[in-house]
Scaffold this motif. Structure first.
Motif, PDB file in Angstrom:
ATOM      1  N   LEU A  15       0.848  -1.177   0.000  1.00 46.01           N
ATOM      2  CA  LEU A  15       0.000   0.000   0.000  1.00 46.01           C
ATOM      3  C   LEU A  15       0.896   1.242   0.000  1.00 46.01           C
ATOM      4  O   LEU A  15       2.032   1.194   0.483  1.00 46.01           O
ATOM      5  CB  LEU A  15      -0.914   0.001   1.227  1.00 46.01           C
ATOM      6  N   PRO A  16       0.411   2.383  -0.493  1.00 48.53           N
ATOM      7  CA  PRO A  16       1.266   3.572  -0.537  1.00 48.53           C
ATOM      8  C   PRO A  16       1.595   4.147   0.839  1.00 48.53           C
ATOM      9  O   PRO A  16       2.532   4.914   0.971  1.00 48.53           O
ATOM     10  CB  PRO A  16       0.475   4.572  -1.372  1.00 48.53           C
ATOM     11  N   GLY A  21       0.563   5.712   8.707  1.00 44.39           N
ATOM     12  CA  GLY A  21       0.310   6.819   7.796  1.00 44.39           C
ATOM     13  C   GLY A  21       1.538   7.354   7.107  1.00 44.39           C
ATOM     14  O   GLY A  21       1.463   8.344   6.391  1.00 44.39           O
ATOM     15  N   HIS A  22       2.696   6.746   7.315  1.00 48.43           N
ATOM     16  CA  HIS A  22       3.916   7.193   6.662  1.00 48.43           C
ATOM     17  C   HIS A  22       3.961   6.637   5.243  1.00 48.43           C
ATOM     18  O   HIS A  22       3.548   5.499   5.012  1.00 48.43           O
ATOM     19  CB  HIS A  22       5.159   6.743   7.436  1.00 48.43           C
ATOM     20  N   PRO A  34      16.003   1.000   1.296  1.00 44.42           N
ATOM     21  CA  PRO A  34      14.797   1.681   0.820  1.00 44.42           C
ATOM     22  C   PRO A  34      15.037   3.182   0.678  1.00 44.42           C
ATOM     23  O   PRO A  34      15.783   3.780   1.448  1.00 44.42           O
ATOM     24  CB  PRO A  34      13.765   1.389   1.911  1.00 44.42           C
ATOM     25  N   GLN A  35      14.399   3.763  -0.321  1.00 49.87           N
ATOM     26  CA  GLN A  35      14.518   5.191  -0.546  1.00 49.87           C
ATOM     27  C   GLN A  35      13.833   5.962   0.564  1.00 49.87           C
ATOM     28  O   GLN A  35      12.898   5.465   1.186  1.00 49.87           O
ATOM     29  CB  GLN A  35      13.835   5.569  -1.857  1.00 49.87           C
ATOM     30  N   HIS A  36      14.319   7.181   0.772  1.00 55.43           N
ATOM     31  CA  HIS A  36      13.674   8.045   1.764  1.00 55.43           C
ATOM     32  C   HIS A  36      12.415   8.644   1.141  1.00 55.43           C
ATOM     33  O   HIS A  36      12.419   9.093   0.003  1.00 55.43           O
ATOM     34  CB  HIS A  36      14.625   9.155   2.202  1.00 55.43           C
ATOM     35  N   ALA A  37      11.349   8.650   1.883  1.00 54.28           N
ATOM     36  CA  ALA A  37      10.098   9.276   1.437  1.00 54.28           C
ATOM     37  C   ALA A  37       9.908  10.569   2.220  1.00 54.28           C
ATOM     38  O   ALA A  37       9.704  10.533   3.437  1.00 54.28           O
ATOM     39  CB  ALA A  37       8.924   8.339   1.667  1.00 54.28           C
ATOM     40  N   PRO A  38      10.024  11.735   1.572  1.00 56.43           N
ATOM     41  CA  PRO A  38       9.887  13.003   2.282  1.00 56.43           C
ATOM     42  C   PRO A  38       8.497  13.186   2.878  1.00 56.43           C
ATOM     43  O   PRO A  38       7.505  12.766   2.294  1.00 56.43           O
ATOM     44  CB  PRO A  38      10.136  14.056   1.208  1.00 56.43           C
TER      45      PRO A  38
END
Length: 170
Positions: A15-16, A21-22, A34-38
């Protein structure tokens, strides 16, 4: 297609957002880091820290990122660029704006805080620069002028000091 939520057919259908909720990075479940998600939360923290005068190194440590990752994901944001240039002014302006909105809504505590900040900033008429004082007379000039002025008053000694014509006798 039901398992194609993240956009990759081979992924197990992440899920996105996670349960808290992050945002979930696009390479979740693959090999490698894993890439950082701002997030807006981290962006706000970075802006506040820059506004307090903290260095980039301190900001990165506070949000748990490397300096390069922080620069890549957050320093391209226009608010962060503005905060880096005028950090304290940006925060003070935002605070005054929020206090003013709350004050207009009728909150008296916000009005009091706004007035205290405005008094602290001493907003009002611009102070006038004092002009340079004219050069004062020295001690010798003052004594000479006092001696000259001493005989000018008509106290009965004037004619004796200056004679009848006002000149000193020989």
């Amino acid at each position: 297609m039901a398992h194609d939520v993240s956009g990759k057919a081979s992924s197990p259908g992440w899920l996105p957002f996670d349960l808290l909720g992050h945002p979930v990075p696009s390479n979740k479940g693959e090999k490698g880091r894993p890439q950082h998600a701002p997030t807006a939360e981290i962006l706000e923290k970075i802006i506040l820290l820059l506004g307090m005068g903290r260095s980039e190194k301190d900001c990165a440590a506070a949000v748990g990122l490397s300096i390069d990752t922080m620069k890549r994901h957050y320093f391209v944001h226009p608010q962060v660029q503005l905060a880096r240039r005028n950090a304290a002014l940006v925060l003070e302006g935002e605070l005054l704006s929020r206090l003013n909105r709350q004050s207009l809504d009728g909150k008296t505590s916000a009005t009091e805080k706004l007035l205290k900040r405005l008094d602290k900033a001493q907003l009002g008429p611009v102070p006038v620069k004092p002009t340079k004082a004219k050069k004062t007379k020295g001690i010798k000039e003052e004594r000479r002028d006092a001696a000259y002025d001493a005989g000018l008053g008509d106290d009965g000694w004037g004619p004796l000091l200056h004679g009848s014509s006002g000149a000193l006798p020989n």
